[in-house]
Design an enzyme around this catalytic site. Structure first.
Site, mmCIF file in Angstrom:
data_model
loop_
_atom_site.group_PDB
_atom_site.id
_atom_site.type_symbol
_atom_site.label_atom_id
_atom_site.label_comp_id
_atom_site.label_asym_id
_atom_site.label_seq_id
_atom_site.Cartn_x
_atom_site.Cartn_y
_atom_site.Cartn_z
ATOM 1 N N GLU A 150 12.074 1.869 21.781
ATOM 2 C CA GLU A 150 11.949 2.435 20.436
ATOM 3 C C GLU A 150 12.673 1.594 19.398
ATOM 4 O O GLU A 150 13.902 1.518 19.408
ATOM 5 C CB GLU A 150 12.543 3.856 20.434
ATOM 6 C CG GLU A 150 12.471 4.530 19.084
ATOM 7 C CD GLU A 150 12.916 5.985 19.121
ATOM 8 O OE1 GLU A 150 13.646 6.362 20.062
ATOM 9 O OE2 GLU A 150 12.540 6.727 18.207
ATOM 10 N N GLU A 244 10.257 14.988 17.274
ATOM 11 C CA GLU A 244 11.693 14.718 17.316
ATOM 12 C C GLU A 244 12.190 14.916 15.889
ATOM 13 O O GLU A 244 12.285 13.964 15.108
ATOM 14 C CB GLU A 244 11.969 13.302 17.813
ATOM 15 C CG GLU A 244 13.460 13.077 18.052
ATOM 16 C CD GLU A 244 13.785 11.621 18.301
ATOM 17 O OE1 GLU A 244 14.315 11.320 19.378
ATOM 18 O OE2 GLU A 244 13.518 10.791 17.414
HETATM 19 C C1 LER Z 1 15.729 8.516 19.265
HETATM 20 O O1 LER Z 1 14.408 8.816 19.628
HETATM 21 C C2 LER Z 1 15.827 8.206 17.839
HETATM 22 O O2 LER Z 1 14.863 8.245 17.134
HETATM 23 C C3 LER Z 1 17.127 7.825 17.310
HETATM 24 O O3 LER Z 1 17.099 7.938 15.917
HETATM 25 C C4 LER Z 1 18.276 8.584 17.862
HETATM 26 O O4 LER Z 1 19.420 7.959 17.413
HETATM 27 MN MN MN Z 2 12.858 8.726 17.843
#
Ligand code: LER
Ligand code: MN
Length: 270
Positions: A150, A244
């Site tokens: 990510e 999220e």
């Molecule tokens: C985790 O998926 C994320 O997006 C981060 O911003 C967490 O620190």
């Molecule tokens: Mn994230």
């Protein structure tokens, strides 16, 4: 087919972070199933057979499992200048990769990637990140799942902030088993055009964090979701869009808003 998912954090140290449910895993699964989500995304403190049992009893799929507790609980990152800490970080993440694979899900490498610290060069940091991803991706591949990497916004890392840079980095690895996690919140801060970046990354995208510009549920910020949904359809994306987001105004309302938005932008074909 694009499927819906929602997050639960089981890590008290992450309080204040962008997770919809915070309560017991059983309660989160029950609420998610009642609202009609396909899957749950779990942010666990460590592998836990009780979590696995609760999810299996709920009938929900697991969209992904986060490794971030390695950072928020244990201050472990793959780019720490200290070799012993880096080894410990890989060991922690390896346990989460195994746990996620038992649930049929990929593990996410987000905050554990770390950053270029003053004691190290950018090349060294990217080299350490590569080593960690190669090791973990091989482990995941042997268990039949992908690993997710990510890119995070500039306030969380100075490594790779945009999808394109992260895609080039992944293509430089020996392993083909790492997919990009496109988090729409981070992308809002870093990308010129979210739909164009999604089209350019194409089949490398393996997971999406479904969040509005203010990290609230989609529809509560100023993200123009329609062209993003169109771009995801155009690249043939068939993974999860997983909320999220902050539990704003509360967990249930954020979940309800998310599933309403999901059905608006990704209507079922039948
Ligand atoms: C985790 O998926 C994320 O997006 C981060 O911003 C967490 O620190
Ligand atoms: Mn994230």
């Amino acid at each position: 087919m694009i499927r819906s998912a929602i997050t639960v954090s089981l890590v008290p140290e992450a309080k204040g972070g962008p997770f919809v449910f915070w309560d017991r895993i059983e309660n989160a699964c029950q609420a998610a199933a009642e609202l009609g989500f396909d899957a749950i995304e779990i942010f666990p403190a460590a592998p836990d057979p009780a979590v696995r049992a609760a999810v299996e009893a709920s009938g929900l799929a697991v969209a992904a499992v986060g490794t971030g507790a390695g950072w928020v609980k244990h201050q472990l990152r793959f780019t720490d200048p200290d070799a012993a800490t880096r080894a410990h970080a890989i060991e922690f993440a390896r346990e989460i990769v195994d746990f996620a694979a038992e649930l049929g899900a990929p593990a996410i490498i987000g905050s554990m990637q770390g950053r270029v610290e003053p004691e190290a060069s950018r090349d060294e940091a990217l080299g350490w990140l590569s080593e960690a991803l190669e090791t973990l991706a091989a482990r995941a591949e042997a268990r039949g799942v992908h690993l997710l990497y990510e890119p995070l916004n500039r306030y969380e890392t100075n490594l790779l902030n945009r999808l394109e840079d992260a895609a080039c980095f992944l293509l430089s690895l020996r392993t083909p088993n790492v997919r990009l996690l496109a988090d729409l919140f981070h992308m809002n801060l870093e990308e010129k055009s979210l739909p164009e970046s999604i089209r350019a990354a194409g089949r490398l995208i393996g997971h999406v964090h479904f969040a509005d510009s203010n990290r609230r549920a989609i529809g509560l910020g100023h993200t123009d979701m329609e062209p993003i949904a169109t771009a995801l359809q155009e690249i043939g994306y068939n993974g999860y869009v997983s909320a999220e987001v902050l539990p704003y105004p509360d967990s249930h309302a954020a979940a309800q808003q998310t599933i309403t938005a999901f059905r608006q932008f990704f209507p079922s074909p039948c």
